[in-house]
Scaffold this motif. Structure first.
Motif, short mmCIF file in Angstrom:
data_model
loop_
_atom_site.label_atom_id
_atom_site.label_comp_id
_atom_site.label_asym_id
_atom_site.label_seq_id
_atom_site.Cartn_x
_atom_site.Cartn_y
_atom_site.Cartn_z
N GLU A 183 -43.43 41.29 -64.17
CA GLU A 183 -42.71 42.54 -63.91
C GLU A 183 -41.84 42.42 -62.66
O GLU A 183 -40.68 42.83 -62.66
N GLU A 184 -42.41 41.86 -61.62
CA GLU A 184 -41.67 41.68 -60.38
C GLU A 184 -40.51 40.71 -60.58
O GLU A 184 -39.41 40.92 -60.09
N ASP A 230 -36.56 41.48 -60.22
CA ASP A 230 -35.65 40.69 -59.40
C ASP A 230 -34.44 40.24 -60.22
O ASP A 230 -33.30 40.28 -59.74
N GLU A 231 -34.69 39.82 -61.47
CA GLU A 231 -33.59 39.39 -62.34
C GLU A 231 -32.65 40.57 -62.63
O GLU A 231 -31.43 40.41 -62.66
N ALA A 232 -33.22 41.75 -62.88
CA ALA A 232 -32.40 42.93 -63.15
C ALA A 232 -31.54 43.29 -61.94
O ALA A 232 -30.38 43.66 -62.09
N ASP A 233 -32.12 43.16 -60.75
CA ASP A 233 -31.37 43.44 -59.53
C ASP A 233 -30.19 42.50 -59.35
O ASP A 233 -29.18 42.85 -58.75
N LEU A 272 -52.24 28.62 -51.69
CA LEU A 272 -51.60 28.75 -53.01
C LEU A 272 -50.57 27.65 -53.19
O LEU A 272 -49.91 27.25 -52.22
N LEU A 273 -50.41 27.19 -54.41
CA LEU A 273 -49.30 26.29 -54.73
C LEU A 273 -48.15 27.17 -55.18
O LEU A 273 -48.27 27.91 -56.16
N ILE A 274 -47.05 27.10 -54.46
CA ILE A 274 -45.90 27.97 -54.73
C ILE A 274 -44.69 27.10 -55.01
O ILE A 274 -44.35 26.22 -54.22
N SER A 275 -44.05 27.39 -56.13
CA SER A 275 -42.84 26.66 -56.49
C SER A 275 -41.75 26.95 -55.47
O SER A 275 -41.59 28.09 -55.04
N ASP A 276 -41.00 25.91 -55.09
CA ASP A 276 -39.95 26.13 -54.11
C ASP A 276 -38.93 27.14 -54.61
O ASP A 276 -38.31 27.85 -53.83
N ASP A 327 -40.08 34.99 -53.01
CA ASP A 327 -40.59 36.17 -53.69
C ASP A 327 -42.05 36.04 -54.11
O ASP A 327 -42.72 37.03 -54.35
N ARG A 328 -42.55 34.82 -54.21
CA ARG A 328 -43.94 34.55 -54.60
C ARG A 328 -44.35 35.24 -55.89
O ARG A 328 -45.46 35.75 -56.01
#
Length: 154
Positions: free
Chosen positions: A40-41, A45-48, A136-140, A145-146
Motif C-alpha cells: 500500500e505504501e 509512493d508510485e501514485a504520488d 533488516l536487509l533493505i534493498s538499496d 522509504d523502507r
C-alpha cells in the motif's frame, strides 16, 4: 545548558549511526529471511510520482486489490553457505521452492542473482544491493522509504 546541548548532540549522533548501513558479512545473512513488502505504501509512493492524473487514478484503484493478494503470499529466502540460496514462495497454500545464489560484493552489500527456472518462476534481482540496516536487509532501491525489506526469522 552546555551539558544539555552536548547530551542532545550525542543522542543525535548515536541515532544517526544506528540507521546507517553496515557491511554485510556471511554470518549476518545465513539463515532464513522473510521478504516484507508494504504494498500500500509502495503504491501510494508510485501514485504520488505519477505523470498524469489518469495514471494516479489507475494506481490508486488497484491498490486494494493488490494489497489483498499480497496478504496471501509469503516469500522466504534461505541463505546457505557458499552462496547457495533457496527461495520459497507460499501463495494461497501452494508452496514452490527454487534454488538460486547470492554473494557479498566488494562494497560489502548482499547481491541476489536472478533466478529463472524456465517455467513460470522468475525472480529478477535487477542488480539490487541489499544493505544491513537496524537488523533488516533493505534493498538499496528502497533504502529511503523502507517499503521492501527482509527480516530474519531464524
Amino acid at each position: 545548558m552546555k551539558l544539555k546541548a552536548l547530551t542532545l548532540l550525542s543522542l543525535t549522533l548515536l541515532l544517526g549511526f544506528s540507521t546507517q548501513a553496515q557491511k554485510v558479512e556471511e554470518n549476518d545473512v545465513l539463515g532464513t529471511w522473510k521478504l516484507v513488502i508494504d504494498i500500500e505504501e509502495e503504491l501510494d509512493d508510485e501514485a504520488d510520482e505519477a505523470d498524469t492524473i489518469l495514471e494516479e487514478i489507475i494506481i490508486k484503484s488497484v491498490s486494494g486489490l493488490v494489497s489483498g493478494v499480497m496478504e496471501n503470499i509469503d516469500i522466504y529466502f534461505e541463505f546457505k553457505e557458499r552462496g547457495e540460496l533457496i527461495v520459497t514462495v507460499n501463495a494461497y497454500d501452494d508452496v514452490e521452492e527454487e534454488e538460486g545464489s547470492w554473494y557479498i560484493n566488494r562494497k560489502g552489500y548482499l547481491v541476489i542473482e536472478d533466478i529463472d527456472d524456465g517455467d513460470d518462476f522468475h525472480i529478477s534481482a535487477d542488480d539490487d544491493e541489499w544493505k544491513l540496516i537496524d537488523g533488516l536487509l533493505i534493498s538499496d532501491e528502497h533504502e529511503d522509504d523502507r517499503n521492501v525489506y527482509m527480516t530474519k526469522v531464524d
